[in-house]
Design a protein around this motif. Sequence first.
Motif, PDB file in Angstrom:
ATOM      1  N   GLU A   1       4.135  -9.493  -1.107  1.00 51.39           N
ATOM      2  CA  GLU A   1       4.544  -8.641   0.029  1.00 51.39           C
ATOM      3  C   GLU A   1       5.523  -9.229   0.896  1.00 51.39           C
TER       4      GLU A   1
ATOM      5  N   HIS B   1      -3.837  -1.650   2.478  1.00 53.22           N
ATOM      6  CA  HIS B   1      -3.210  -1.780   3.814  1.00 53.22           C
ATOM      7  C   HIS B   1      -3.959  -0.958   5.097  1.00 53.22           C
ATOM      8  N   GLU B   2      -4.853  -0.235   4.453  1.00 51.53           N
ATOM      9  CA  GLU B   2      -5.564   0.429   5.422  1.00 51.53           C
ATOM     10  C   GLU B   2      -6.911  -0.165   5.997  1.00 51.53           C
ATOM     11  N   THR B   3      -6.953  -1.384   5.627  1.00 51.35           N
ATOM     12  CA  THR B   3      -8.183  -2.184   5.922  1.00 51.35           C
ATOM     13  C   THR B   3      -7.865  -2.392   7.170  1.00 51.35           C
TER      14      THR B   3
ATOM     15  N   PRO C   1      -1.619  -7.828   9.852  1.00 49.31           N
ATOM     16  CA  PRO C   1      -2.318  -6.781   9.053  1.00 49.31           C
ATOM     17  C   PRO C   1      -2.300  -7.311   7.597  1.00 49.31           C
TER      18      PRO C   1
ATOM     19  N   MET D   1      -2.002  -7.587   3.828  1.00 48.71           N
ATOM     20  CA  MET D   1      -0.926  -7.584   2.854  1.00 48.71           C
ATOM     21  C   MET D   1      -1.274  -7.720   1.433  1.00 48.71           C
ATOM     22  N   LEU D   2      -0.454  -7.221   0.662  1.00 43.66           N
ATOM     23  CA  LEU D   2      -0.467  -7.387  -0.916  1.00 43.66           C
ATOM     24  C   LEU D   2       0.155  -8.688  -1.226  1.00 43.66           C
TER      25      LEU D   2
ATOM     26  N   ALA E   1      -2.506   0.385  -3.071  1.00 50.41           N
ATOM     27  CA  ALA E   1      -2.026  -0.201  -1.865  1.00 50.41           C
ATOM     28  C   ALA E   1      -2.451  -0.072  -0.724  1.00 50.41           C
ATOM     29  N   ALA E   2      -2.666   1.454  -0.545  1.00 46.50           N
ATOM     30  CA  ALA E   2      -2.881   2.244   0.537  1.00 46.50           C
ATOM     31  C   ALA E   2      -4.554   1.530   1.017  1.00 46.50           C
TER      32      ALA E   2
END
Length: 342
Positions: free
Chosen positions: A312, A296-298, A306, A308-309, A292-293
């Motif tokens: 989510e 998410h950090e993209t 932002p 998201m998965l 996930a990190a």
Amino acid sequence: MSETALPEADLLDLATRALTAGGMLAEEAALVARVLVLADLFGVRTHGISRVAQYLDRVRIGGIDARADVATLRVAPGLATVDGRNGIGPLVGMRALEAAMEGARAAGIGAAFARGSNHFGPIMPYALLAAEQGFASIIASNATTTIAPWGGKDTRVGNNPIGIGVPNPGGDPVILDMALSVAARAKIRALAQRGELIPEGWATDSEGKPTTDPKAALSGFLLPVGGHKGYGLAVMVDLLAGLLSGASYLTHVQAWDKNPGAPQNLGHVFILIDTSRLGSAEWLRDRMADFAAILHETPAADSASPVMLPGEREMAAYARGRTEGVRVATADIERLRELAGT
């Protein structure tokens, strides 16, 4: 449109009472209500408690058997078939989920193929319930034909939903739940009821010409996501969920809105994987957190949106609804109360 927020328990109770008054056994009605209320918690209102009235309308005219004795047959340690016997779809779905869980506990991987079913709601509720028990899932269903074969000019393929879920110990599971058209027919129907246009690229009219008129789209056909790739995936879902289960497939599926008194004989497939056989809960938790990190950090192309998965947004709505109440259309609540006799 007026909305009402009800505590989850109250909405579950009301939906259960409405389904019981409509002919279901209370225990089975509670299973159906669980699926539909979860749909509303996720914000998927087209597949939530608004469906109760539709299901019971079909029960009243003989299109669905509210007291169907759903039968499960275990044909191998990890494999079962489920005969829905024309029962209410979410009940058949829950029985298939239970059968697949049992198989996965016994063999590591469990599958259940269901036939004789009807509309079973969205996939996300089943995937969440599976994930809560530590199961990864692949779940799919066939549907009424609304998509033309790629290059064709007549509806022969359903807008067949497919979902994939992966549990996340101590956190939210990652769940993809998608139908294989650019947009669901229920969304087009909702826009038609409100007198609004549909976006370009959603559907064509009956002559295969692109349209933004929802009424023309409802008499035409949906466009598959990804063009020929979406068409191919829809076909393969029907082979698994429809053909292999022994259910109807392609044009053999009855359209509930055109022939509500006829059994649909829809098919579903549930494939579950017991992730505890692959590694410990700590192992999976750490890998899911890293996974996930990375996403998410993209860096976001738009800082207001932002990365998201899958699922989510729905999981955030689920958490919010469980604390603040489930928001549903006031008209749907009033209809449930009427059906429940309160």
